[in-house]
Design a protein around this motif. Structure first.
Motif, PDB file in Angstrom:
ATOM      1  N   ILE A   7      87.411  22.587  24.755  1.00  0.00           N
ATOM      2  CA  ILE A   7      87.061  21.709  26.040  1.00  0.00           C
ATOM      3  C   ILE A   7      87.664  20.184  25.490  1.00  0.00           C
ATOM      4  O   ILE A   7      87.417  19.714  24.411  1.00  0.00           O
ATOM      5  CB  ILE A   7      85.715  21.703  26.064  1.00  0.00           C
ATOM      6  N   ILE A   8      88.329  19.490  26.227  1.00  0.00           N
ATOM      7  CA  ILE A   8      88.599  18.374  26.046  1.00  0.00           C
ATOM      8  C   ILE A   8      87.966  17.458  27.294  1.00  0.00           C
ATOM      9  O   ILE A   8      88.217  17.662  28.515  1.00  0.00           O
ATOM     10  CB  ILE A   8      90.426  17.992  26.208  1.00  0.00           C
ATOM     11  N   LEU A   9      87.026  16.617  26.798  1.00  0.00           N
ATOM     12  CA  LEU A   9      86.461  15.661  27.855  1.00  0.00           C
ATOM     13  C   LEU A   9      87.351  14.372  27.975  1.00  0.00           C
ATOM     14  O   LEU A   9      87.096  13.658  27.031  1.00  0.00           O
ATOM     15  CB  LEU A   9      84.848  15.431  27.215  1.00  0.00           C
ATOM     16  N   ALA A  10      87.938  14.386  29.039  1.00  0.00           N
ATOM     17  CA  ALA A  10      88.953  13.088  29.394  1.00  0.00           C
ATOM     18  C   ALA A  10      88.336  12.686  30.569  1.00  0.00           C
ATOM     19  O   ALA A  10      89.404  12.210  31.417  1.00  0.00           O
ATOM     20  CB  ALA A  10      90.440  13.771  29.498  1.00  0.00           C
ATOM     21  N   GLN A  91      76.928  16.748  29.521  1.00  0.00           N
ATOM     22  CA  GLN A  91      77.497  17.233  30.873  1.00  0.00           C
ATOM     23  C   GLN A  91      78.507  18.243  30.939  1.00  0.00           C
ATOM     24  O   GLN A  91      78.793  19.185  31.599  1.00  0.00           O
ATOM     25  CB  GLN A  91      77.424  16.033  31.862  1.00  0.00           C
ATOM     26  N   ALA A  92      79.431  18.081  29.905  1.00  0.00           N
ATOM     27  CA  ALA A  92      80.836  18.901  29.792  1.00  0.00           C
ATOM     28  C   ALA A  92      80.335  20.524  29.609  1.00  0.00           C
ATOM     29  O   ALA A  92      81.213  20.942  30.230  1.00  0.00           O
ATOM     30  CB  ALA A  92      81.409  18.259  28.519  1.00  0.00           C
ATOM     31  N   TYR A  93      79.376  20.946  29.083  1.00  0.00           N
ATOM     32  CA  TYR A  93      79.015  22.046  28.755  1.00  0.00           C
ATOM     33  C   TYR A  93      78.464  22.918  30.167  1.00  0.00           C
ATOM     34  O   TYR A  93      78.578  24.150  30.466  1.00  0.00           O
ATOM     35  CB  TYR A  93      78.081  22.283  27.653  1.00  0.00           C
ATOM     36  N   ALA A 183      75.600  26.902  24.220  1.00  0.00           N
ATOM     37  CA  ALA A 183      75.493  25.338  24.632  1.00  0.00           C
ATOM     38  C   ALA A 183      75.101  24.931  25.942  1.00  0.00           C
ATOM     39  O   ALA A 183      74.550  24.219  26.166  1.00  0.00           O
ATOM     40  CB  ALA A 183      76.937  24.912  24.143  1.00  0.00           C
ATOM     41  N   PRO A 184      75.790  25.862  26.973  1.00  0.00           N
ATOM     42  CA  PRO A 184      75.628  25.489  28.301  1.00  0.00           C
ATOM     43  C   PRO A 184      73.961  25.493  28.582  1.00  0.00           C
ATOM     44  O   PRO A 184      73.485  24.720  29.320  1.00  0.00           O
ATOM     45  CB  PRO A 184      76.249  26.406  29.280  1.00  0.00           C
ATOM     46  N   GLU A 185      73.361  26.836  28.141  1.00  0.00           N
ATOM     47  CA  GLU A 185      71.831  26.924  28.389  1.00  0.00           C
ATOM     48  C   GLU A 185      71.119  25.872  27.850  1.00  0.00           C
ATOM     49  O   GLU A 185      70.184  25.158  28.287  1.00  0.00           O
ATOM     50  CB  GLU A 185      71.486  28.222  28.057  1.00  0.00           C
TER      51      GLU A 185
END
Length: 296
Positions: A7-10, A91-93, A183-185
């Motif tokens: 994941i790249i959070l941009a 939030q990214a997850y 991680a998302p959970e």
């Protein structure tokens, strides 16, 4: 190749870099001779990751697609997800949950730059951990600006404190996070902080309380650059320029990393070199073909 997805959070508005980010995403600004996003992308590639989700603002997504395409030129598969509003790093997850599909992840912030000869080995070590998470601590002169690791007497991480007035150590948590498929959970259980964000420190603290978070320190010989201010943006560009002009080597080159990983062939690299043939970057890519493929 790693089973882990990247994941790249941009996202974000880049207001600390106004006015230069009024019309362009911060993560597409140049760091000397390449777009900023190339640098975090190559970190994921060095970890053996070939499937990457790029999270951007809705208005910037077309710019990223023009810059990165679908990733096929590097043997990658890029997926784009829009971040409607910047509501915290955790939030990214949630945004990438469908993309991750239960797999472990490595998330890197789009404005973070890492450098170090031993970086591939450090990433491989983190990737081998199947359960829990791994983050990286970096010694800084101003820890009060970051999330900071507090260590116990045995040197084990016991707490991560976000921007403390009295830092318990000088080790800041960098913008690179290896987490398992939970991680998302776990991110769904994070409640907004007083500033209304889903804080990554809260997510990591949950792993830490369960005894599932490892903190690896990046010692001498590593560089971690945060490009969130005008001065640090300039410093990062000068750092890259010094490395490249002194040694004649590239850093943050997805073309070179893909070729050295065997994900693209000589003809693919030559085509990329010709595309950028009027630049030192393009000439460097073409020059690699005469050297063969030594280790990364």
């Amino acid at each position: 190749m790693s089973d882990r997805r990247g994941i790249i959070l941009a996202g974000g508005s880049g207001t600390r870099l106004y006015p230069i980010t009024v019309g362009v995403s911060k993560q597409l600004l140049p760091i000397y001779d390449k777009p900023m996003v190339y640098y975090p992308l190559t970190v994921l590639m060095l970890a053996g990751i070939r499937e990457v989700c790029v999270i951007t603002t809705p208005q910037d997504q077309d710019q990223f697609r023009r810059t990165l395409g679908d990733g096929g030129q590097w043997g990658l598969r890029l997926t784009y997800v829009a971040q409607p509003s910047p509501d915290g790093l955790a939030q990214a997850y949630l945004l990438a949950e469908g993309f991750l599909d239960g797999r472990p992840s490595a998330m890197v912030l789009g404005d973070n730059i890492f450098f170090g000869h031993g970086l591939p080995g450090l990433l491989a070590e983190a990737d081998r951990e199947e359960r829990g998470g791994t983050v990286f601590g970096y010694h800084v002169a101003d820890p009060e600006r970051y999330g900071v690791v507090a260590f116990d007497e045995a040197g084990r991480a016991r707490e991560i404190v976000e921007k403390p007035e009295r830092p318990p150590s000088s080790y800041a948590v960098t913008g690179l996070y290896f987490l398992d498929g939970e991680a998302p959970e776990r991110a769904r259980a994070v409640t907004p902080s007083p500033r209304g964000e889903l804080e990554i420190a809260t997510l990591l603290d949950g792993y830490l309380r369960d005894g599932l978070l490892r903190v690896r320190t990046m010692g001498r010989g590593y560089a971690w650059l945060d490009t969130g201010t005008h001065a640090s943006l300039l410093d990062a560009g000068l750092f890259v320029r010094t490395l490249e002009e002194r040694q004649g080597l590239q850093t943050g080159s997805p073309d070179e990393v893909a070729w050295r990983q065997g994900w693209i062939g000589d003809e693919d690299l030559a085509a990329r070199g010709r595309l950028f043939g009027k630049t030192a970057y393009g000439r460097h890519l073409l020059g690699l073909l005469g050297e063969g493929r030594p280790g990364r």
